[in-house]
Design a protein around this motif. Sequence first.
Motif, mmCIF file in Angstrom:
data_model
loop_
_atom_site.group_PDB
_atom_site.id
_atom_site.type_symbol
_atom_site.label_atom_id
_atom_site.label_comp_id
_atom_site.label_asym_id
_atom_site.label_seq_id
_atom_site.Cartn_x
_atom_site.Cartn_y
_atom_site.Cartn_z
ATOM 1 N N PRO A 1 44.438 -60.408 -8.965
ATOM 2 C CA PRO A 1 43.526 -61.501 -8.886
ATOM 3 C C PRO A 1 42.823 -61.180 -7.605
ATOM 4 O O PRO A 1 41.386 -61.928 -7.836
ATOM 5 N N ASN A 2 42.759 -60.287 -6.890
ATOM 6 C CA ASN A 2 41.816 -60.397 -5.469
ATOM 7 C C ASN A 2 41.740 -58.748 -4.910
ATOM 8 O O ASN A 2 42.857 -57.905 -5.270
ATOM 9 N N PRO A 3 41.509 -58.678 -4.206
ATOM 10 C CA PRO A 3 40.923 -57.151 -3.414
ATOM 11 C C PRO A 3 42.373 -56.352 -3.258
ATOM 12 O O PRO A 3 42.467 -55.543 -3.058
ATOM 13 N N PHE A 4 43.234 -57.444 -2.500
ATOM 14 C CA PHE A 4 44.331 -56.775 -1.839
ATOM 15 C C PHE A 4 45.366 -56.345 -2.343
ATOM 16 O O PHE A 4 45.606 -55.420 -2.757
ATOM 17 N N TRP A 5 45.431 -56.682 -3.645
ATOM 18 C CA TRP A 5 46.169 -56.841 -4.336
ATOM 19 C C TRP A 5 45.468 -55.235 -5.234
ATOM 20 O O TRP A 5 46.535 -54.628 -5.960
#
Length: 418
Positions: free
Chosen positions: A93-97
Amino acid sequence: MLKENRTFRMLFFSYGLSTLGDWFDFIAVSILLGFVWKVDPMTMALLPIAYAAPGILLSQFAGVLADRVNKVRMIMSMNTLQAILTLLLLAMPNPFWFLVVVALRSAASVFNDPAQQTLTRQIVPEHQLLKASAMNGAVLQLGKLIGPLLGGLVAAVFAPALCLVINASCFLLSNGFLFAIRKVENHLPRPSAEEQPLPYRQAWQEGWRIFLQSRVLLFSTIFVIVTSMAIQLADAQFPVIFREKLPEHPEMLGYTISVVGLGALATVTWLHRLQEIRSYGWVLGGGVLLIGIGFSWIGVFQPDDGMYWLLVPASLTGVGTGLTSVGGNYLIQKESPPHALGRVRGIMQSLTSATFIIAPLLGGVIMTLLGPSTAFLWVGLLIVVIGGGAILLQRWIWGKRTKDVAVATATVGSERVG
Protein backbone atom coordinates in the motif's frame (compact mmCIF):
# COMPACT_ATOMS: atom_id res chain seq x y z
CA MET A 1 30.95 -27.61 -22.14
CA LEU A 2 27.14 -27.27 -22.08
CA LYS A 3 26.88 -30.29 -24.40
CA GLU A 4 29.18 -32.44 -22.28
CA ASN A 5 27.89 -31.64 -18.80
CA ARG A 6 24.10 -31.94 -18.54
CA THR A 7 24.02 -31.03 -14.85
CA PHE A 8 25.94 -27.81 -15.40
CA ARG A 9 23.76 -27.09 -18.44
CA MET A 10 20.57 -27.22 -16.35
CA LEU A 11 22.17 -25.16 -13.57
CA PHE A 12 23.44 -22.63 -16.12
CA PHE A 13 20.01 -22.15 -17.75
CA SER A 14 18.39 -21.87 -14.34
CA TYR A 15 20.92 -19.23 -13.26
CA GLY A 16 20.42 -17.35 -16.52
CA LEU A 17 16.65 -17.11 -16.09
CA SER A 18 16.79 -16.01 -12.46
CA THR A 19 19.50 -13.44 -13.27
CA LEU A 20 17.49 -12.00 -16.15
CA GLY A 21 14.46 -11.78 -13.89
CA ASP A 22 16.45 -10.01 -11.17
CA TRP A 23 17.49 -7.25 -13.55
CA PHE A 24 14.19 -7.17 -15.44
CA ASP A 25 12.24 -5.60 -12.60
CA PHE A 26 15.11 -3.41 -11.34
CA ILE A 27 13.89 -0.51 -13.47
CA ALA A 28 10.26 -1.24 -12.56
CA VAL A 29 11.01 -0.99 -8.85
CA SER A 30 12.75 2.36 -9.40
CA ILE A 31 9.83 3.64 -11.52
CA LEU A 32 7.25 2.63 -8.92
CA LEU A 33 9.11 4.48 -6.18
CA GLY A 34 10.28 7.49 -8.19
CA PHE A 35 7.38 8.14 -10.57
CA VAL A 36 4.29 6.42 -9.15
CA TRP A 37 4.76 7.19 -5.45
CA LYS A 38 7.08 10.17 -6.10
CA VAL A 39 9.15 9.49 -2.97
CA ASP A 40 11.66 11.99 -1.61
CA PRO A 41 15.43 11.53 -2.16
CA MET A 42 16.04 10.08 1.31
CA THR A 43 13.42 7.40 0.79
CA MET A 44 14.88 6.65 -2.63
CA ALA A 45 18.29 6.25 -0.98
CA LEU A 46 16.83 3.39 1.07
CA LEU A 47 16.39 1.27 -2.08
CA PRO A 48 20.08 0.26 -2.49
CA ILE A 49 20.19 -0.37 1.25
CA ALA A 50 17.20 -2.72 0.96
CA TYR A 51 19.09 -4.61 -1.75
CA ALA A 52 22.46 -4.73 0.05
CA ALA A 53 21.74 -4.96 3.79
CA PRO A 54 20.53 -8.60 3.77
CA GLY A 55 23.87 -9.65 2.28
CA ILE A 56 25.72 -8.17 5.25
CA LEU A 57 23.48 -9.88 7.79
CA LEU A 58 22.86 -13.28 6.21
CA SER A 59 25.70 -14.17 3.83
CA GLN A 60 27.77 -16.05 6.41
CA PHE A 61 24.79 -18.08 7.60
CA ALA A 62 23.87 -18.81 3.97
CA GLY A 63 27.43 -19.96 3.29
CA VAL A 64 27.41 -22.43 6.18
CA LEU A 65 24.00 -23.71 5.08
CA ALA A 66 25.19 -24.21 1.49
CA ASP A 67 27.94 -26.54 2.70
CA ARG A 68 25.49 -28.65 4.71
CA VAL A 69 22.23 -29.06 2.77
CA ASN A 70 21.02 -30.17 -0.65
CA LYS A 71 21.99 -27.18 -2.78
CA VAL A 72 19.49 -27.77 -5.60
CA ARG A 73 16.60 -27.87 -3.14
CA MET A 74 17.98 -24.79 -1.41
CA ILE A 75 18.03 -22.79 -4.65
CA MET A 76 14.57 -24.03 -5.64
CA SER A 77 13.13 -23.03 -2.26
CA MET A 78 14.64 -19.55 -2.47
CA ASN A 79 13.45 -19.11 -6.08
CA THR A 80 9.91 -19.98 -5.01
CA LEU A 81 10.09 -17.57 -2.09
CA GLN A 82 11.41 -14.80 -4.34
CA ALA A 83 8.58 -15.39 -6.82
CA ILE A 84 5.99 -15.09 -4.03
CA LEU A 85 7.58 -11.94 -2.62
CA THR A 86 7.84 -10.40 -6.09
CA LEU A 87 4.10 -10.84 -6.61
CA LEU A 88 3.49 -9.54 -3.09
CA LEU A 89 5.10 -6.24 -4.13
CA LEU A 90 2.03 -5.62 -6.27
CA ALA A 91 -0.15 -5.46 -3.17
CA MET A 92 1.95 -3.09 -1.08
CA PRO A 93 0.00 0.00 0.00
CA ASN A 94 2.90 2.42 0.49
CA PRO A 95 6.65 2.84 -0.10
CA PHE A 96 7.60 1.68 3.40
CA TRP A 97 6.06 -1.78 3.06
CA PHE A 98 7.25 -1.96 -0.53
CA LEU A 99 10.86 -1.52 0.63
CA VAL A 100 10.34 -4.07 3.42
CA VAL A 101 9.29 -6.70 0.87
CA VAL A 102 12.20 -5.75 -1.43
CA ALA A 103 14.55 -6.35 1.52
CA LEU A 104 12.92 -9.72 2.28
CA ARG A 105 13.28 -10.74 -1.36
CA SER A 106 16.93 -9.70 -1.32
CA ALA A 107 17.40 -11.80 1.81
CA ALA A 108 16.12 -14.86 -0.07
CA SER A 109 18.50 -14.17 -2.96
CA VAL A 110 21.47 -14.14 -0.56
CA PHE A 111 21.09 -17.91 -0.12
CA ASN A 112 21.24 -18.62 -3.86
CA ASP A 113 24.78 -17.42 -4.57
CA PRO A 114 26.81 -19.68 -2.24
CA ALA A 115 24.64 -22.66 -3.14
CA GLN A 116 25.07 -22.06 -6.88
CA GLN A 117 28.82 -21.50 -6.58
CA THR A 118 29.34 -24.54 -4.36
CA LEU A 119 27.33 -26.81 -6.65
CA THR A 120 29.27 -25.53 -9.66
CA ARG A 121 32.52 -26.42 -7.92
CA GLN A 122 31.24 -29.95 -7.29
CA ILE A 123 29.97 -30.74 -10.79
CA VAL A 124 32.60 -28.99 -12.94
CA PRO A 125 36.11 -30.48 -13.36
CA GLU A 126 38.88 -28.25 -12.07
CA HIS A 127 40.34 -27.63 -15.53
CA GLN A 128 36.96 -26.20 -16.63
CA LEU A 129 36.35 -23.89 -13.66
CA LEU A 130 37.47 -20.80 -15.59
CA LYS A 131 35.11 -21.66 -18.45
CA ALA A 132 32.25 -22.10 -15.98
CA SER A 133 33.06 -18.78 -14.27
CA ALA A 134 33.26 -17.02 -17.64
CA MET A 135 29.91 -18.45 -18.75
CA ASN A 136 28.21 -17.42 -15.52
CA GLY A 137 29.84 -14.00 -15.87
CA ALA A 138 28.51 -13.68 -19.41
CA VAL A 139 24.99 -14.44 -18.22
CA LEU A 140 25.31 -11.84 -15.47
CA GLN A 141 26.46 -9.18 -17.92
CA LEU A 142 23.74 -10.11 -20.40
CA GLY A 143 21.21 -9.80 -17.62
CA LYS A 144 22.53 -6.35 -16.73
CA LEU A 145 22.44 -5.35 -20.39
CA ILE A 146 19.15 -6.84 -21.56
CA GLY A 147 17.12 -6.87 -18.34
CA PRO A 148 16.94 -3.12 -17.63
CA LEU A 149 16.42 -2.28 -21.32
CA LEU A 150 13.55 -4.75 -21.75
CA GLY A 151 12.21 -3.94 -18.31
CA GLY A 152 12.18 -0.22 -19.05
CA LEU A 153 10.46 -0.85 -22.39
CA VAL A 154 7.77 -3.06 -20.88
CA ALA A 155 7.25 -0.63 -18.00
CA ALA A 156 6.86 2.29 -20.43
CA VAL A 157 4.58 0.55 -22.94
CA PHE A 158 2.48 -1.48 -20.52
CA ALA A 159 2.99 -1.02 -16.76
CA PRO A 160 5.73 -1.55 -14.17
CA ALA A 161 3.55 -4.20 -12.55
CA LEU A 162 3.97 -6.44 -15.61
CA CYS A 163 7.74 -6.45 -15.03
CA LEU A 164 7.16 -7.87 -11.55
CA VAL A 165 4.92 -10.61 -12.96
CA ILE A 166 7.56 -11.51 -15.57
CA ASN A 167 10.27 -11.64 -12.90
CA ALA A 168 8.18 -13.98 -10.75
CA SER A 169 7.64 -16.20 -13.79
CA CYS A 170 11.40 -16.31 -14.43
CA PHE A 171 12.01 -17.62 -10.92
CA LEU A 172 9.45 -20.38 -11.39
CA LEU A 173 10.79 -21.31 -14.85
CA SER A 174 14.25 -21.43 -13.31
CA ASN A 175 12.98 -24.06 -10.92
CA GLY A 176 11.85 -26.15 -13.90
CA PHE A 177 15.48 -26.61 -14.99
CA LEU A 178 16.57 -27.36 -11.43
CA PHE A 179 13.86 -29.98 -11.04
CA ALA A 180 15.57 -32.01 -13.77
CA ILE A 181 18.74 -32.26 -11.63
CA ARG A 182 17.12 -32.41 -8.19
CA LYS A 183 18.78 -35.77 -7.39
CA VAL A 184 22.25 -34.94 -8.69
CA GLU A 185 23.78 -34.64 -5.24
CA ASN A 186 22.86 -38.26 -4.51
CA HIS A 187 25.49 -39.25 -7.08
CA LEU A 188 28.28 -36.95 -5.88
CA PRO A 189 31.10 -38.31 -3.69
CA ARG A 190 30.00 -38.49 -0.08
CA PRO A 191 32.15 -36.92 2.65
CA SER A 192 34.38 -39.20 4.69
CA ALA A 193 33.84 -39.73 8.41
CA GLU A 194 36.08 -36.82 9.40
CA GLU A 195 34.29 -34.55 6.91
CA GLN A 196 30.79 -35.06 8.34
CA PRO A 197 28.95 -31.77 9.02
CA LEU A 198 30.03 -30.02 12.18
CA PRO A 199 27.63 -28.19 14.50
CA TYR A 200 26.74 -24.81 13.04
CA ARG A 201 28.99 -22.75 15.32
CA GLN A 202 32.01 -24.98 14.70
CA ALA A 203 31.34 -24.99 10.96
CA TRP A 204 31.19 -21.19 10.97
CA GLN A 205 34.43 -20.96 12.95
CA GLU A 206 36.10 -23.43 10.60
CA GLY A 207 35.11 -21.27 7.64
CA TRP A 208 36.77 -18.26 9.26
CA ARG A 209 39.92 -20.29 10.00
CA ILE A 210 40.18 -21.36 6.37
CA PHE A 211 39.59 -17.80 5.22
CA LEU A 212 42.12 -16.20 7.58
CA GLN A 213 44.81 -18.84 6.99
CA SER A 214 44.70 -18.44 3.21
CA ARG A 215 46.81 -15.50 2.11
CA VAL A 216 45.11 -15.44 -1.28
CA LEU A 217 41.55 -15.34 0.08
CA LEU A 218 42.33 -12.83 2.84
CA PHE A 219 44.36 -10.41 0.73
CA SER A 220 41.95 -10.72 -2.20
CA THR A 221 39.05 -9.77 0.05
CA ILE A 222 40.92 -6.74 1.37
CA PHE A 223 41.69 -5.75 -2.22
CA VAL A 224 38.03 -6.18 -3.25
CA ILE A 225 36.77 -4.15 -0.28
CA VAL A 226 39.15 -1.26 -1.01
CA THR A 227 38.37 -1.39 -4.72
CA SER A 228 34.60 -1.60 -4.21
CA MET A 229 34.67 1.33 -1.81
CA ALA A 230 36.50 3.46 -4.38
CA ILE A 231 34.27 2.43 -7.31
CA GLN A 232 31.03 2.91 -5.36
CA LEU A 233 32.03 6.49 -4.53
CA ALA A 234 31.14 7.39 -8.11
CA ASP A 235 29.18 4.47 -9.55
CA ALA A 236 25.79 5.62 -8.27
CA GLN A 237 26.44 9.19 -9.50
CA PHE A 238 26.47 8.50 -13.25
CA PRO A 239 23.06 10.21 -13.76
CA VAL A 240 24.41 13.30 -11.96
CA ILE A 241 27.54 13.73 -14.09
CA PHE A 242 25.65 13.02 -17.33
CA ARG A 243 23.08 15.63 -16.33
CA GLU A 244 25.95 18.10 -15.94
CA LYS A 245 27.89 17.13 -19.08
CA LEU A 246 25.04 16.46 -21.52
CA PRO A 247 21.82 17.93 -20.09
CA GLU A 248 20.06 17.77 -23.47
CA HIS A 249 21.06 14.19 -24.25
CA PRO A 250 19.81 11.92 -21.45
CA GLU A 251 19.87 9.00 -23.87
CA MET A 252 23.67 8.97 -23.65
CA LEU A 253 23.41 7.55 -20.13
CA GLY A 254 21.60 4.51 -21.49
CA TYR A 255 24.05 4.16 -24.39
CA THR A 256 27.02 4.36 -22.03
CA ILE A 257 25.65 1.74 -19.64
CA SER A 258 24.93 -0.55 -22.60
CA VAL A 259 28.49 -0.16 -23.89
CA VAL A 260 29.82 -1.00 -20.42
CA GLY A 261 27.75 -4.18 -20.56
CA LEU A 262 28.95 -5.01 -24.07
CA GLY A 263 32.60 -4.50 -23.08
CA ALA A 264 32.17 -6.77 -20.07
CA LEU A 265 30.37 -9.39 -22.17
CA ALA A 266 33.12 -9.38 -24.81
CA THR A 267 35.75 -9.80 -22.10
CA VAL A 268 34.10 -12.74 -20.36
CA THR A 269 33.58 -14.37 -23.75
CA TRP A 270 37.31 -14.08 -24.42
CA LEU A 271 38.15 -15.44 -20.96
CA HIS A 272 36.00 -18.47 -21.74
CA ARG A 273 38.70 -19.60 -24.17
CA LEU A 274 41.35 -19.85 -21.46
CA GLN A 275 42.04 -22.88 -19.29
CA GLU A 276 43.09 -21.01 -16.15
CA ILE A 277 44.18 -17.65 -14.76
CA ARG A 278 47.89 -17.75 -14.00
CA SER A 279 48.22 -14.24 -12.58
CA TYR A 280 45.52 -12.72 -10.39
CA GLY A 281 47.43 -9.45 -10.32
CA TRP A 282 47.20 -8.82 -14.04
CA VAL A 283 43.54 -9.84 -14.26
CA LEU A 284 42.16 -8.23 -11.11
CA GLY A 285 44.60 -5.32 -10.90
CA GLY A 286 44.43 -4.71 -14.64
CA GLY A 287 40.63 -4.73 -14.56
CA VAL A 288 40.53 -2.19 -11.75
CA LEU A 289 43.11 -0.04 -13.58
CA LEU A 290 40.88 0.08 -16.68
CA ILE A 291 37.84 1.02 -14.60
CA GLY A 292 39.80 3.88 -13.03
CA ILE A 293 40.92 5.16 -16.44
CA GLY A 294 37.31 5.08 -17.62
CA PHE A 295 36.05 7.05 -14.62
CA SER A 296 38.80 9.68 -14.91
CA TRP A 297 38.15 10.05 -18.65
CA ILE A 298 34.47 10.72 -17.96
CA GLY A 299 35.47 13.31 -15.36
CA VAL A 300 37.63 15.33 -17.81
CA PHE A 301 35.29 14.88 -20.78
CA GLN A 302 34.01 18.09 -22.37
CA PRO A 303 30.83 18.25 -24.48
CA ASP A 304 32.76 20.03 -27.26
CA ASP A 305 34.81 16.86 -27.73
CA GLY A 306 31.77 15.12 -29.22
CA MET A 307 29.39 13.21 -26.99
CA TYR A 308 30.06 9.80 -28.59
CA TRP A 309 33.64 9.91 -27.31
CA LEU A 310 32.12 8.95 -23.97
CA LEU A 311 31.61 5.45 -25.36
CA VAL A 312 35.40 4.90 -25.36
CA PRO A 313 35.84 5.17 -21.56
CA ALA A 314 32.62 3.19 -21.22
CA SER A 315 34.15 0.32 -23.20
CA LEU A 316 37.33 0.44 -21.04
CA THR A 317 35.16 0.31 -17.93
CA GLY A 318 33.28 -2.65 -19.38
CA VAL A 319 36.48 -4.58 -20.11
CA GLY A 320 37.67 -3.90 -16.55
CA THR A 321 34.33 -5.03 -15.14
CA GLY A 322 34.52 -8.29 -17.10
CA LEU A 323 38.05 -9.02 -15.90
CA THR A 324 37.30 -8.36 -12.24
CA SER A 325 33.95 -10.20 -12.14
CA VAL A 326 35.19 -13.41 -13.76
CA GLY A 327 38.59 -13.25 -12.09
CA GLY A 328 37.02 -12.80 -8.66
CA ASN A 329 34.59 -15.71 -9.04
CA TYR A 330 37.32 -17.97 -10.41
CA LEU A 331 39.65 -17.07 -7.54
CA ILE A 332 37.08 -18.04 -4.90
CA GLN A 333 36.29 -21.37 -6.56
CA LYS A 334 39.93 -22.20 -7.24
CA GLU A 335 41.39 -21.19 -3.89
CA SER A 336 38.65 -22.41 -1.52
CA PRO A 337 38.62 -26.02 -0.29
CA PRO A 338 35.58 -27.69 -1.95
CA HIS A 339 34.01 -28.72 1.36
CA ALA A 340 34.06 -25.11 2.65
CA LEU A 341 33.38 -23.10 -0.51
CA GLY A 342 29.94 -21.96 0.62
CA ARG A 343 31.26 -20.66 3.93
CA VAL A 344 34.18 -18.85 2.34
CA ARG A 345 31.87 -17.34 -0.27
CA GLY A 346 29.45 -16.19 2.43
CA ILE A 347 32.20 -14.58 4.51
CA MET A 348 33.60 -12.66 1.54
CA GLN A 349 30.12 -11.61 0.43
CA SER A 350 29.16 -10.29 3.87
CA LEU A 351 32.37 -8.27 4.14
CA THR A 352 32.13 -6.72 0.69
CA SER A 353 28.38 -6.00 0.85
CA ALA A 354 28.97 -3.26 3.41
CA THR A 355 30.67 -1.13 0.76
CA PHE A 356 27.40 -0.86 -1.16
CA ILE A 357 25.84 0.99 1.78
CA ILE A 358 28.69 3.13 3.08
CA ALA A 359 30.41 4.22 -0.14
CA PRO A 360 27.40 5.58 -2.11
CA LEU A 361 26.49 7.87 0.81
CA LEU A 362 30.09 9.08 1.08
CA GLY A 363 30.18 9.49 -2.70
CA GLY A 364 27.16 11.77 -2.53
CA VAL A 365 28.98 14.02 -0.06
CA ILE A 366 32.11 14.10 -2.26
CA MET A 367 30.06 14.95 -5.35
CA THR A 368 28.37 17.80 -3.48
CA LEU A 369 31.64 19.25 -2.17
CA LEU A 370 33.84 18.90 -5.28
CA GLY A 371 31.30 18.83 -8.09
CA PRO A 372 30.65 15.80 -10.33
CA SER A 373 33.51 16.37 -12.83
CA THR A 374 36.26 16.91 -10.26
CA ALA A 375 34.94 14.10 -8.08
CA PHE A 376 34.91 11.63 -10.98
CA LEU A 377 38.45 12.64 -11.94
CA TRP A 378 39.87 12.14 -8.45
CA VAL A 379 37.91 8.97 -7.75
CA GLY A 380 39.11 7.60 -11.08
CA LEU A 381 42.72 8.43 -10.24
CA LEU A 382 42.31 6.72 -6.86
CA ILE A 383 41.04 3.58 -8.61
CA VAL A 384 43.97 3.74 -11.06
CA VAL A 385 46.40 3.85 -8.14
CA ILE A 386 44.71 0.83 -6.51
CA GLY A 387 44.75 -1.18 -9.74
CA GLY A 388 48.30 -0.21 -10.65
CA GLY A 389 49.47 -0.94 -7.13
CA ALA A 390 47.90 -4.40 -7.29
CA ILE A 391 49.84 -5.15 -10.49
CA LEU A 392 53.15 -3.93 -9.05
CA LEU A 393 52.65 -5.71 -5.71
CA GLN A 394 50.92 -8.84 -7.01
CA ARG A 395 53.61 -11.22 -5.71
CA TRP A 396 53.28 -9.72 -2.24
CA ILE A 397 49.47 -9.63 -2.32
CA TRP A 398 48.70 -13.04 -3.80
CA GLY A 399 51.95 -14.95 -3.44
CA LYS A 400 51.88 -18.62 -4.47
CA ARG A 401 48.21 -19.47 -4.39
CA THR A 402 48.36 -23.28 -4.63
CA LYS A 403 50.69 -23.61 -1.66
CA ASP A 404 48.55 -21.31 0.47
CA VAL A 405 45.38 -23.31 -0.10
CA ALA A 406 47.14 -26.59 0.60
CA VAL A 407 48.48 -25.25 3.91
CA ALA A 408 45.08 -23.87 4.95
CA THR A 409 43.28 -27.07 4.03
CA ALA A 410 45.82 -29.30 5.75
CA THR A 411 45.75 -27.20 8.93
CA VAL A 412 41.98 -27.22 9.19
CA GLY A 413 41.81 -30.88 8.27
CA SER A 414 44.22 -31.79 11.07
CA GLU A 415 42.13 -29.77 13.52
CA ARG A 416 38.99 -31.62 12.51
CA VAL A 417 40.62 -35.06 12.85
CA GLY A 418 42.00 -34.12 16.24
